[in-house]
Design an enzyme around this catalytic site. Structure first.
Site, PDB file in Angstrom:
ATOM      1  N   GLY A 212       0.826  -1.204   0.000  1.00  0.00           N
ATOM      2  CA  GLY A 212       0.000   0.000   0.000  1.00  0.00           C
ATOM      3  C   GLY A 212       0.856   1.247   0.000  1.00  0.00           C
ATOM      4  O   GLY A 212       2.034   1.211   0.357  1.00  0.00           O
TER       5      GLY A 212
ATOM      6  N   ASP B  91     -11.341   8.784  12.227  1.00  0.00           N
ATOM      7  CA  ASP B  91     -11.329   8.410  10.805  1.00  0.00           C
ATOM      8  C   ASP B  91     -11.774   6.960  10.654  1.00  0.00           C
ATOM      9  O   ASP B  91     -11.155   6.184   9.934  1.00  0.00           O
ATOM     10  CB  ASP B  91      -9.938   8.613  10.216  1.00  0.00           C
ATOM     11  CG  ASP B  91      -9.961   8.623   8.676  1.00  0.00           C
ATOM     12  OD1 ASP B  91     -11.036   8.896   8.097  1.00  0.00           O
ATOM     13  OD2 ASP B  91      -8.918   8.345   8.061  1.00  0.00           O
TER      14      ASP B  91
END
Length: 300
Positions: free
Chosen positions: A12, A131
């Site tokens: 990622g 988040d």
């Protein structure tokens, strides 16, 4: 990077860093090394990155991605964390959509309870995640949910403090954030409701073609539960009780965990956390992948 970690592959990358799957040469276990380039960081950004490392290192809970190690190497901040081998829930939901079936209620509630455990833990330490979203929730092949990425988490000095920074992912923003009002733990609860909706209906609770339209839908609480997905009234009512605009009415994490529909899954997961029940005892929960009679077909 420390010599005890061998890089396997890049898994990622984001604006400031990359994530690698690595092997610890001392214990031969796989971990994730999140490498953040701090060379161009401002003072605030540097403090935020170090803050993430400090928070991660302090958190010890079976439903939270554990920070094994962190260190700075030539202006690179390296966060070595647990590896969840099935990836994040956003990818898992994409696979489920491709299958053409909704998740069965058992899977959803098992995952949801574990996520609630993680949120209860951080809220008990006066930490806001800020988040919460599917891509920050991970799953292991043993069926364990792991909450991760505390990059914009904030430790509140007291339970009554209200944060004032506008952060988060648009689809999961609470009404108070949309209005740029001070917010507290109840903002995480709203995001939790959005996540439950996505696990149930395989799409965002609030969708729009523009940010302005999205904010309006959130402020009006416009979400659709009239979808023939085969869920019980108890689960639908739980969802509705969480996605409440008024923060005074919106439940706390403890109130959510008191819901009758969750008690079976709370008991099973508490026993599992106490290591009195083997992981194999949860295998039946995933049988719907083989038996589609347990699930509703999409667009049915």
């Amino acid at each position: 990077m420390k010599k005890k970690y061998e890089i396997f592959k890049l898994i990622g990358k984001g604006n400031y860093g990359k994530a690698y799957l690595v092997k610890n040469l001392e214990d031969n276990n796989l971990y994730v090394n999140k490498v953040i380039d701090m060379s161009q960081f401002s003072k605030d950004q540097l403090e935020n990155a170090l803050h993430e490392a400090e928070i991660l290192k302090s958190l010890q809970h079976p439903n939270i991605i554990r920070c094994i190690d962190f260190f700075v190497d030539d202006k690179l901040l390296c966060l070595v964390t647990e590896f969840a081998d099935l990836g994040d829930l956003s990818k898992i939901i994409k696979y489920q959509i491709q299958s053409g079936y909704f998740f069965c209620e058992e899977i959803i509630l098992n995952w949801f309870v574990q996520l609630c455990f993680a949120i209860k833990y951080i809220h008990s330490k006066n930490i806001l995640h800020r988040d919460l979203k599917l891509s920050n929730i991970f799953l292991t092949s043993k069926g364990n949910i792991k909450l991760g990425d505390f990059g914009i988490a904030k430790i509140l000095s007291s339970k009554d403090d209200l944060a004032k920074t506008l952060v988060g992912t648009p689809y999961y923003l609470s009404p108070e954030l949309c209005l740029k009002k001070p917010y507290n733990h109840k903002s995480d609860i709203w995001s939790l409701g959005c996540i439950l909706y996505e696990m149930m209906y395989l799409k965002h609770a609030f969708e729009a073609e523009s940010i302005g339209e999205l904010v309006l839908n959130i402020l009006q609480g416009n979400f659709n539960t009239r979808i023939n997905a085969g869920f019980s009234d108890d689960v639908v009512n739980l969802l509705k009780s969480i996605l409440v605009i008024n923060t005074k009415i919106r439940p706390s994490i403890d109130q959510i965990l008191n819901a009758k529909v969750l008690q079976k899954y709370i008991t099973l997961n508490v026993i599992k956390l106490c290591e009195k029940l083997p992981d194999s005892a949860f295998e039946h929960i995933f049988e719907d992948k083989k038996d589609n009679t347990k699930t509703k077909k999409l667009n049915q």
